[in-house]
Design an enzyme around this catalytic site. Structure first.
Site, mmCIF file in Angstrom:
data_model
loop_
_atom_site.group_PDB
_atom_site.id
_atom_site.type_symbol
_atom_site.label_atom_id
_atom_site.label_comp_id
_atom_site.label_asym_id
_atom_site.label_seq_id
_atom_site.Cartn_x
_atom_site.Cartn_y
_atom_site.Cartn_z
ATOM 1 N N GLU A 28 -17.301 -5.240 24.421
ATOM 2 C CA GLU A 28 -16.458 -6.550 24.298
ATOM 3 C C GLU A 28 -15.217 -6.526 23.585
ATOM 4 O OE1 GLU A 28 -19.616 -6.528 23.860
ATOM 5 O OE2 GLU A 28 -20.447 -7.383 25.838
ATOM 6 N N ASP A 59 -31.568 -18.273 30.087
ATOM 7 C CA ASP A 59 -31.318 -17.015 29.260
ATOM 8 C C ASP A 59 -31.544 -17.722 27.801
ATOM 9 O OD1 ASP A 59 -31.169 -14.653 30.480
ATOM 10 O OD2 ASP A 59 -29.102 -14.812 30.942
ATOM 11 N N HIS A 94 1.065 -1.267 0.173
ATOM 12 C CA HIS A 94 -0.007 0.052 -0.090
ATOM 13 C C HIS A 94 0.884 1.340 0.022
ATOM 14 C CE1 HIS A 94 -2.217 -3.425 1.556
ATOM 15 N NE2 HIS A 94 -3.187 -2.692 1.344
HETATM 16 C C1 LIG Z 1 -11.079 -5.388 9.528
HETATM 17 C C2 LIG Z 1 -10.540 -5.005 8.424
HETATM 18 N N1 LIG Z 1 -11.358 -5.206 7.353
HETATM 19 C C3 LIG Z 1 -11.124 -4.737 6.240
HETATM 20 C C4 LIG Z 1 -9.817 -4.715 5.780
HETATM 21 C C5 LIG Z 1 -9.265 -4.449 4.293
HETATM 22 N N2 LIG Z 1 -8.761 -3.131 4.080
HETATM 23 C C6 LIG Z 1 -7.472 -3.015 4.255
HETATM 24 S S1 LIG Z 1 -7.349 -1.133 3.974
HETATM 25 C C7 LIG Z 1 -8.937 -0.934 4.122
HETATM 26 C C8 LIG Z 1 -9.507 0.549 3.790
HETATM 27 C C9 LIG Z 1 -8.455 1.410 3.532
HETATM 28 O O1 LIG Z 1 -9.246 2.759 3.771
HETATM 29 P P1 LIG Z 1 -8.685 3.540 4.667
HETATM 30 O O2 LIG Z 1 -8.689 2.884 6.059
HETATM 31 O O3 LIG Z 1 -9.005 4.926 4.584
HETATM 32 O O4 LIG Z 1 -7.187 3.672 4.264
HETATM 33 P P2 LIG Z 1 -6.488 4.339 3.108
HETATM 34 O O5 LIG Z 1 -7.022 3.947 1.926
HETATM 35 O O6 LIG Z 1 -6.570 5.894 3.509
HETATM 36 O O7 LIG Z 1 -4.907 4.111 3.288
HETATM 37 C C10 LIG Z 1 -9.513 -2.220 3.986
HETATM 38 C C11 LIG Z 1 -10.996 -2.402 3.977
HETATM 39 C C12 LIG Z 1 -8.887 -4.726 6.807
HETATM 40 N N3 LIG Z 1 -7.678 -4.402 6.890
HETATM 41 N N4 LIG Z 1 -9.401 -4.959 8.095
#
Ligand SMILES: Cc1ncc(C[n+]2csc(CCOP(=O)(O)OP(=O)(O)O)c2C)c(N)n1
Length: 675
Positions: free
Chosen positions: A413, A471, A29
């Site tokens: 939790e 429960d 990334h």
């Molecule tokens: C719990 C979880 N769900 C999904 C992902 C897959 N994932 C990696 S980065 C991302 C989202 C990226 O958006 P952002 O947080 O805004 O980061 P940016 O693109 O700005 O680097 C996702 C969905 C993950 N790493 N963790």
């Protein structure tokens, strides 16, 4: 290069190390590091007191990259600062056995404070670290010498703030007024699917203000004076955590990919890398290039980094002279040495006519040892009474009293589990937390990370079966033991009675390098008569022969938790029928698997093929102990709402039903052995 350009040059170095590493690995990334490089630069070079030569220095400022996908941001700045991450390590980003794993992994690369990647976890870890700091600070800081006094910085992303865990953790952090916590929010408006506006439109500022955070903003991350202003203001606010909403550009500098999801999770591509280098005035044909001025610039910081720790060391010398006992304790706590006085305080349960729920026994253990184990701190997610996690006579951990050891996590939790991870990572404490076993499902992502990081965390999971009764199925764990056992290295312990519960806690406290989950009953169970049965101390081996007939056993009854007493009933009936049998109390598969083959054979001899497992949950996994002939007394459907005695009967947990199973298994073994 005029000196005033050094920050810019350094920031671009961070960007291009990330770009080149992702390009070479052909995965990763680049966008986030390109956008956030100024934050990392400014924090690590100007504000954070840290020492690359000693990443474990206890009073260092912490930095948590909650947006773990931007790992190259962290590796780049750590490398430049002089942490033991070489340029070759960076070139080996994401490769087999490299310390520069795809996402930052605690224990792999120095300077990585926690494993992140699953979004939101780092956020909760940072809150946990802030809690641990306040607790230990309340024990060790003195007027005039604040021996634990540092900040916890971090970067979180859109994804972090969308995840529920960050809502929970932020809410608790604001409530607890954790003023040492300073998080940047990488507000770049982009996630994987595109613009955040597709799914995310709340007002982050108002949201965090409502949580009782100070919220600041930076409208251009490349303007370092704005970072300075925000950090300084954040540090001045001691009564609230701070969120710095920072406008950044994902993929900053890339002519065709800036501000687009295209720069999020894939290499820019050779051509775009060149264009970006050209655009930012970087040599187009150089890879992993660190200008000499930048190396020198960071080289010059080395002595300042050392000075931070040296200053603290000399402060600690004064502290040692004035408060020698505290100084010794502080070092012991952080080295994980908490003595063994606590073991002498452990209770034992000798009234064998008594019936005690293992959750109650657990509460008694906690209350017996806590005086001798001040590193033990924790609580429950609003079920303190039910989980028996409350330490009587101890105060509550609150913004008015950080020395309290009863933590009220609230009904959060997931954050609770992420927070105890942060506390464990911080060091100096043994954190525990509790809820109903069914809600371990809400904690699983953090438990998994605790295990991946080899953390010492203790989970007190009560109401561990249909035995909780009325429960009903929403609250009755069926598959949760199997779920926890499926996580590598988590030690799951389901003690049979009060004395096994004592032993379970002993194991939990002494066990190193992985989490321990205790599964405890709501309902009362007999205190097994240890004058007749084997000692509960055998729990440490995971499974042991509790009782056996004089005659060689034809059948082995393996049971855990509340079902052990039932196994004993069946044993007595078999005795009466003249059938040789053995009852194996089987509280922990993981502890048993760690034993020698000889020991395992002594408990479960291969020659005894007739085996029955008795556990009020799915049978999944018992097969390996049942072998080809065995039968599981288990539950393969959801529970139901009724008194627990009725449920056990209806679900087949009766002596008659198990005796019938024994007959079936024995005849199967006999009929086969004839051939
Ligand atoms: C719990 C979880 N769900 C999904 C992902 C897959 N994932 C990696 S980065 C991302 C989202 C990226 O958006 P952002 O947080 O805004 O980061 P940016 O693109 O700005 O680097 C996702 C969905 C993950 N790493 N963790």
């Amino acid at each position: 290069m005029p000196e005033k350009d050094l920050p810019k040059l350094s920031i671009n170095t961070i960007r291009f190390l990330a770009i080149d590493a992702v390009q070479k690995a052909n995965s990763g990334h680049p966008g986030m590091p390109m956008g956030c490089a100024p934050i990392a630069y400014q924090l690590y070079t100007k504000y954070m007191k840290h020492n690359p030569a000693n990443p474990d220095w206890i009073n260092r400022d912490r930095f948590i990259l909650s947006a773990g996908h931007g790992s190259m941001l962290l590796y780049s700045i750590l490398h430049l600062c002089g942490y033991k991450i070489s340029l070759d390590d960076i070139k080996n980003f994401r490769q087999w056995k490299s310390i520069t794993a795809g996402h930052p992994e605690f224990g792999l690369a120095p300077g990585v404070e926690t494993t992140t990647g699953p979004l939101g976890q780092g956020f909760a870890n940072a809150v946990g670290m802030a809690i641990a700091q306040e607790y230990l600070g309340s024990l060790f800081n003195k007027d005039g010498i604040r021996i634990l006094d540092h900040f916890i910085y971090g970067i979180c992303s859109d994804g972090d703030l969308m995840e529920g865990i960050s809502h929970e953790a932020a809410s608790l952090a604001g409530h607890l007024k954790l003023g040492k916590l300073i998080l940047f929010y990488d507000d770049n408006g982009i996630t994987i699917d595109g613009k955040t506006s597709l799914a995310f439109s709340e007002n982050i500022q108002k949201r965090f203000e409502a949580y009782n955070w100070q919220v600041l903003d930076i409208d251009d991350v490349n303007d370092l004076s704005q970072i300075d202003k925000a950090v300084e203001q954040a540090r001045r606010e001691t009564n609230k955590p701070t969120l710095i909403i920072t406008k950044t550009h994902i993929g900053f500098g890339s002519p065709n990919k800036q501000d687009s999801a295209a720069s999020h999770g894939a290499p820019l591509g050779e051509a775009e890398v060149k264009l970006t280098k050209k655009n930012l005035g970087w040599p187009e044909d150089k890879q992993f290039y660190i200008p000499e001025e930048v190396s020198d610039h960071f080289g010059e910081m080395k002595s300042a980094f050392n000075d931070y720790e040296n200053e603290w060391n000399s402060q600690f010398e004064t502290y040692k002279k004035k408060y020698p006992a505290d100084a010794e304790k502080l070092l012991k706590y952080f080295s994980g040495d908490f003595g063994n006085e606590w073991a002498e305080a452990l209770p034992s349960f000798a009234n064998y006519s008594e019936q005690i729920a293992t959750r109650s026994a657990s509460g008694k253990v906690l209350n017996s040892i806590f005086q001798k184990l001040p590193t033990l701190i924790g609580g429950s997610a609003d079920l303190a009474e039910s989980n028996n996690t409350l330490i009587n006579g101890q105060s509550v951990f609150s913004s008015e009293n950080y020395s309290g050891r009863n933590i009220y996590f609230g009904i959060r939790e997931h954050a609770m589990a992420g927070i105890v991870n942060g506390m464990s990572l911080y060091g100096g404490v043994i954190p525990y937390c509790g809820t109903f076993l069914i809600f371990s499902d809400y904690m699983r992502p953090s438990i998994r990370l605790a295990s991946l990081m080899k953390l010492k965390t203790i989970y007190v999971f009560t109401h561990d079966s249909i035995g909780l009764g009325e429960d009903g199925p929403t609250h009755q764990p069926i598959e949760q033991l199997a779920v926890l056992r499926a996580i590598p290295e988590v030690v799951v312990i389901r003690p049979a009675d009060a004395n096994e519960t004592v032993e379970a806690w002993k194991t939990a406290i002494t066990h190193k390098e992985s989490p321990v989950a205790l599964a405890l009953t709501r309902q009362k169970v007999p205190v097994l008569d240890r004058s007749k049965f084997a000692s509960a101390e055998n729990l440490s081996k995971g499974a042991y022969t509790l009782v056996q007939s004089e005659k060689n056993p034809q059948v082995i009854l393996m049971a855990s938790g509340s079902e052990v007493a039932l196994g004993v009933d069946v044993f007595h009936s078999l005795q009466a029928e003249g059938i040789g049998a053995r009852v194996v109390s089987f509280p922990s598969w993981e502890l048993f698997e760690a034993q020698s083959d000889e020991f395992k054979e002594s408990v479960l001899p291969k020659s005894v093929k007739a085996r029955i497992s008795i556990e009020a949950g799915v049978k999944q996994g018992w097969e390996k102990y049942l072998g080809d002939y065995g039968e599981a007394i288990s539950i393969e459907k959801f529970g139901a709402s009724a008194p627990y005695e009725v449920l056990f009967k209806e679900y087949g947990f009766t002596t008659e039903n198990i005796l019938a199973a024994v007959q079936r298994v024995l005849s199967k073994v006999h009929s086969t052995s004839k051939f």
